[in-house]
Design an enzyme around this catalytic site. Structure first.
Site, PDB file in Angstrom:
ATOM      1  N   SER A  64       0.862  -1.176   0.000  1.00 28.86           N
ATOM      2  CA  SER A  64       0.000   0.000   0.000  1.00 28.86           C
ATOM      3  C   SER A  64       0.894   1.221   0.000  1.00 28.86           C
ATOM      4  O   SER A  64       2.087   1.128   0.329  1.00 28.86           O
ATOM      5  CB  SER A  64      -0.873  -0.009   1.267  1.00 28.86           C
ATOM      6  OG  SER A  64      -1.520   1.230   1.462  1.00 28.86           O
ATOM      7  N   TYR A  74      -2.083  -0.647  10.603  1.00 30.91           N
ATOM      8  CA  TYR A  74      -2.074  -0.909   9.162  1.00 30.91           C
ATOM      9  C   TYR A  74      -0.744  -0.484   8.543  1.00 30.91           C
ATOM     10  O   TYR A  74      -0.149  -1.221   7.745  1.00 30.91           O
ATOM     11  CB  TYR A  74      -3.237  -0.163   8.512  1.00 30.91           C
ATOM     12  CG  TYR A  74      -3.407  -0.423   7.037  1.00 30.91           C
ATOM     13  CD1 TYR A  74      -3.905  -1.642   6.576  1.00 30.91           C
ATOM     14  CD2 TYR A  74      -3.091   0.559   6.098  1.00 30.91           C
ATOM     15  CE1 TYR A  74      -4.081  -1.880   5.212  1.00 30.91           C
ATOM     16  CE2 TYR A  74      -3.261   0.332   4.736  1.00 30.91           C
ATOM     17  CZ  TYR A  74      -3.759  -0.890   4.307  1.00 30.91           C
ATOM     18  OH  TYR A  74      -3.925  -1.123   2.957  1.00 30.91           O
TER      19      TYR A  74
END
Length: 301
Positions: free
Chosen positions: A149, A162
């Protein structure tokens, strides 16, 4: 460079939605054998039916990618059916928000289990198979794609758990690239770093295991969920477009694959802080409204 995908085998985790599903669709149209892996049975069933209707030979597994024994059994079944896969998409992922000190042990175990351990298992189980196949056949080619990501290159506030998981995936994949280059020119790897793209990741809680049940969300976690829903839902780049970038990237042996290259300005700013030894700057410097709104929401009484 890989130019022929027909008849090749691909393993895809998180294949029931988002990037995994879109990559499976491309693979089916290219005539590939597909191994579909997902934790959500109904989504997996739908994906399986769709790929079979497109003419693909499909092997499906409902499993939790964080579980070593389940991944081991799946990898053995894949080898027995198709031999070493030519492509492995370690794509399964879940999202989590909130202040980093508010993450519970269960939050950390869940997010790192799926986002990081899922990739670890995919790499440790399939890479040896692929290298063995390459050693036996000089024309054999393979590629491993790990989904990270932009959160693996930036450290946005209120997304700590995350961020940690995705930074680890970037590090793992960069190291995998270097390690592979030492032993083979036939197996490549790429890391995908999407920004905000409309997928099902913002509703990850639907598949959270009961034994890792979360406590009542904190204020920051609720704010993080709302902001993620808004950002992901309003994304202009589609999962299908990212999937095509992935296939194009594999064909070109491109390591870093970005959905939003324009966001790299924020990455450049972060790297400059490291090199210049200055304190971290706002990771949303090009979108100051995001940080401003988050601060206002968190400080509101």
């Amino acid at each position: 460079m890989i130019t022929n995908f027909k008849g090749k085998t691909a393993v895809l985790t998180g294949a029931g939605s988002g990037f995994g599903l879109e990559c499976a669709r491309i693979g089916a149209k290219l005539g590939m054998n597909l191994v579909l892996v997902d934790v959500q049975q109904d989504a997996l069933d739908q994906a399986t039916a769709e790929m079979q209707a497109l003419g693909a030979e499909v092997l499906s597994f409902r499993l939790d990618v964080s579980k070593a024994d389940q991944m081991q059994a799946m990898s053995e079944a894949v080898f027995e059916r198709f031999g070493a896969p030519h492509f492995v998409f370690n794509n399964a992922g879940v999202a989590s928000g909130g202040m980093i000190w508010e993450g519970t042990v269960s939050d950390w175990e869940w997010v790192l289990g799926v986002n990081l351990w899922g990739v670890i298992h995919g790499v440790r189980l399939f890479t040896p198979m692929m290298l063995e196949a390459a050693a036996k056949d000089p024309s054999w080619q393979g590629h491993i794609v790990n989904t990270a990501s932009m959160a693996g290159l930036l450290n946005a506030p209120n997304m700590g758990v995350y961020n940690v998981s995705k930074h680890a995936v970037v590090s793992l994949t960069e190291t995998l690239y270097q390690d592979l280059r030492l032993v083979s020119d036939q197996v490549g790897t790429s890391v995908v770093c999407p920004y905000f793209v409309p997928t099902g990741i913002s509703q990850s809680q639907r598949n959270r295991p009961a034994q890792l049940d979360s406590q009542k969300p904190t204020r920051s976690q609720l704010i993080g969920q709302a902001m993620t829903d808004k950002a992901v839902g309003s994304g202009k780049v589609t999962a299908a477009e990212v999937a095509q970038k992935v296939f194009d990237g594999m064909a070109a042996d491109q390591f870093y694959i970005f959905s939003h290259p324009r966001a790299l300005g924020n990455v450049h700013s972060r790297m400059e802080c490291i090199v210049q030894q200055t304190n971290p700057t706002d990771p949303f410097a090009e979108r100051p409204d995001i940080g401003r709104d988050l601060k206002l929401a968190l400080r509101a009484t």
